[in-house]
Design a protein around this motif. Structure first.
Motif, PDB file in Angstrom:
ATOM      1  N   PHE A   6       0.859  -1.177   0.000  1.00 23.83           N
ATOM      2  CA  PHE A   6       0.000   0.000   0.000  1.00 23.83           C
ATOM      3  C   PHE A   6       0.896   1.227   0.000  1.00 23.83           C
ATOM      4  N   ARG A   7       0.310   2.358  -0.363  1.00 25.23           N
ATOM      5  CA  ARG A   7       1.062   3.608  -0.449  1.00 25.23           C
ATOM      6  C   ARG A   7       0.325   4.703   0.306  1.00 25.23           C
ATOM      7  N   GLU A 109       8.282  21.313  -3.459  1.00 29.49           N
ATOM      8  CA  GLU A 109       7.309  21.462  -4.543  1.00 29.49           C
ATOM      9  C   GLU A 109       6.474  20.221  -4.819  1.00 29.49           C
ATOM     10  N   ALA A 110       6.967  19.071  -4.390  1.00 29.06           N
ATOM     11  CA  ALA A 110       6.268  17.817  -4.703  1.00 29.06           C
ATOM     12  C   ALA A 110       6.340  16.895  -3.493  1.00 29.06           C
ATOM     13  N   ILE A 111       5.407  15.974  -3.467  1.00 29.23           N
ATOM     14  CA  ILE A 111       5.400  14.950  -2.425  1.00 29.23           C
ATOM     15  C   ILE A 111       5.313  13.595  -3.115  1.00 29.23           C
ATOM     16  N   PHE A 112       6.108  12.655  -2.634  1.00 29.58           N
ATOM     17  CA  PHE A 112       6.141  11.298  -3.163  1.00 29.58           C
ATOM     18  C   PHE A 112       5.614  10.338  -2.111  1.00 29.58           C
ATOM     19  N   PRO A 113       4.937   9.261  -2.538  1.00 31.97           N
ATOM     20  CA  PRO A 113       4.356   8.339  -1.556  1.00 31.97           C
ATOM     21  C   PRO A 113       5.393   7.453  -0.887  1.00 31.97           C
ATOM     22  N   THR A 114       5.093   7.075   0.331  1.00 27.65           N
ATOM     23  CA  THR A 114       5.821   6.021   1.024  1.00 27.65           C
ATOM     24  C   THR A 114       5.097   4.724   0.683  1.00 27.65           C
ATOM     25  N   GLU A 115       5.852   3.712   0.299  1.00 28.56           N
ATOM     26  CA  GLU A 115       5.256   2.415  -0.016  1.00 28.56           C
ATOM     27  C   GLU A 115       5.690   1.397   1.021  1.00 28.56           C
ATOM     28  N   ILE A 116       4.726   0.654   1.530  1.00 27.68           N
ATOM     29  CA  ILE A 116       4.993  -0.410   2.495  1.00 27.68           C
ATOM     30  C   ILE A 116       4.539  -1.710   1.843  1.00 27.68           C
ATOM     31  N   SER A 117       5.453  -2.692   1.815  1.00 29.43           N
ATOM     32  CA  SER A 117       5.147  -3.927   1.094  1.00 29.43           C
ATOM     33  C   SER A 117       5.830  -5.125   1.742  1.00 29.43           C
ATOM     34  N   THR A 118       5.338  -6.275   1.378  1.00 27.16           N
ATOM     35  CA  THR A 118       5.995  -7.527   1.748  1.00 27.16           C
ATOM     36  C   THR A 118       5.721  -8.567   0.681  1.00 27.16           C
ATOM     37  N   CYS A 137      -1.387   3.635   9.550  1.00 27.34           N
ATOM     38  CA  CYS A 137      -1.485   4.586   8.436  1.00 27.34           C
ATOM     39  C   CYS A 137      -2.934   4.982   8.177  1.00 27.34           C
ATOM     40  N   ARG A 138      -3.835   4.019   8.217  1.00 26.38           N
ATOM     41  CA  ARG A 138      -5.267   4.328   8.025  1.00 26.38           C
ATOM     42  C   ARG A 138      -5.766   5.298   9.092  1.00 26.38           C
ATOM     43  N   ARG A 139      -5.362   5.045  10.323  1.00 18.58           N
ATOM     44  CA  ARG A 139      -5.797   5.882  11.436  1.00 18.58           C
ATOM     45  C   ARG A 139      -5.298   7.328  11.286  1.00 18.58           C
ATOM     46  N   HIS A 140      -4.155   7.505  10.663  1.00 18.01           N
ATOM     47  CA  HIS A 140      -3.567   8.833  10.524  1.00 18.01           C
ATOM     48  C   HIS A 140      -3.721   9.410   9.119  1.00 18.01           C
ATOM     49  N   SER A 141      -4.634   8.853   8.345  1.00 16.41           N
ATOM     50  CA  SER A 141      -4.923   9.356   6.999  1.00 16.41           C
ATOM     51  C   SER A 141      -6.173  10.223   7.013  1.00 16.41           C
ATOM     52  N   GLN A 142      -6.164  11.233   6.185  1.00 15.93           N
ATOM     53  CA  GLN A 142      -7.332  12.095   6.029  1.00 15.93           C
ATOM     54  C   GLN A 142      -8.361  11.432   5.118  1.00 15.93           C
ATOM     55  N   CYS A 143      -7.842  10.772   4.062  1.00 17.82           N
ATOM     56  CA  CYS A 143      -8.728  10.134   3.087  1.00 17.82           C
ATOM     57  C   CYS A 143      -7.900   9.181   2.233  1.00 17.82           C
ATOM     58  N   THR A 144      -8.587   8.496   1.322  1.00 19.52           N
ATOM     59  CA  THR A 144      -7.935   7.642   0.331  1.00 19.52           C
ATOM     60  C   THR A 144      -8.399   8.105  -1.039  1.00 19.52           C
ATOM     61  N   VAL A 145      -7.438   8.298  -1.950  1.00 18.35           N
ATOM     62  CA  VAL A 145      -7.738   8.734  -3.310  1.00 18.35           C
ATOM     63  C   VAL A 145      -7.064   7.775  -4.277  1.00 18.35           C
ATOM     64  N   GLY A 147      -6.749   4.669  -4.315  1.00 16.85           N
ATOM     65  CA  GLY A 147      -5.958   3.642  -3.658  1.00 16.85           C
ATOM     66  C   GLY A 147      -4.801   4.168  -2.821  1.00 16.85           C
ATOM     67  N   TYR A 148      -4.497   5.446  -2.904  1.00 18.51           N
ATOM     68  CA  TYR A 148      -3.429   6.045  -2.099  1.00 18.51           C
ATOM     69  C   TYR A 148      -4.029   6.641  -0.828  1.00 18.51           C
ATOM     70  N   MET A 149      -3.484   6.284   0.320  1.00 20.51           N
ATOM     71  CA  MET A 149      -3.873   6.972   1.542  1.00 20.51           C
ATOM     72  C   MET A 149      -3.218   8.355   1.508  1.00 20.51           C
ATOM     73  N   ILE A 150      -3.887   9.323   2.100  1.00 24.00           N
ATOM     74  CA  ILE A 150      -3.361  10.686   2.160  1.00 24.00           C
ATOM     75  C   ILE A 150      -3.257  11.082   3.629  1.00 24.00           C
TER      76      ILE A 150
END
Length: 179
Positions: A6-7, A109-118, A137-145, A147-150
């Motif tokens: 997930f990202r 100027e830009a933000i890149f996602p953190t990816e967590i995987s196994t 991450c879900r608990r500290h996300s504002q929303c999902t767009v 498939g990306y958590m924000i």
């Protein structure tokens, strides 16, 4: 091998909250991924120099192998290399782990996602590490767009930052749009 990923688009502040909570929840250590001649171990990822900062303008680059504190990662040798002191740290030989590819802000100027995987999701300890990080991450996300958590702070910067999914030179069509 069952894999999961997930990202999350997250600022340094978002990531600090997430990983501080994760490190309080589960005793882990982090190992710098890639080719090396020494094992780089970190107990608190939030103290790393480039934590929450993207220095290359690309999605991947700052990758860490995360293991429970009782697990020492296996080093993968490459027969093609002449130097026997050179090895690789990755998930191939480390079935009790997840990979964290840290994202963050690039040049303000830009933000890149953190990816967590196994790639070892069927391993109960790997699944536990992955699931705990995802829950936090879900608990500290504002929303999902798309498939990306924000993260909450990243969401507040939605007008300030380009949300880059690949690299800084990619066309705007590849950027995530957040309304």
């Amino acid at each position: 091998m069952a894999s999961r990923s997930f990202r999350i688009f997250a600022t340094k502040e978002d990531l600090s909250v997430i990983f501080s909570e994760f490190q309080k929840s589960i005793k882990v250590h982090y190992f710098k991924c890639g080719r090396s001649n020494k094992l780089t171990e970190v107990l608190d990822i939030t103290k790393e120099e480039f934590f929450g900062v993207n220095i290359h303008g690309k999605h991947l680059g700052n990758q860490w192998l995360v293991c429970p504190e009782h697990v020492i990662p296996q080093k993968r040798k490459n027969d093609m290399l002449q130097d026997e002191n050179i090895f690789f740290i990755d998930q191939m030989l480390n079935s009790v782990s997840v990979i964290v590819a840290l994202g963050g802000i690039y040049h303000g100027e830009a933000i890149f996602p953190t990816e967590i995987s196994t790639i070892w999701y069927e391993n109960s300890e790997s699944k536990m590490l992955y699931s705990e990080l995802k829950k936090i991450c879900r608990r500290h996300s504002q929303c999902t767009v798309e498939g990306y958590m924000i993260g909450k702070n990243a969401f507040c910067g939605k007008r300030q930052y380009r949300f880059c999914t690949i690299n800084i030179d990619s066309p705007e069509d590849y950027e995530l749009r957040i309304e």
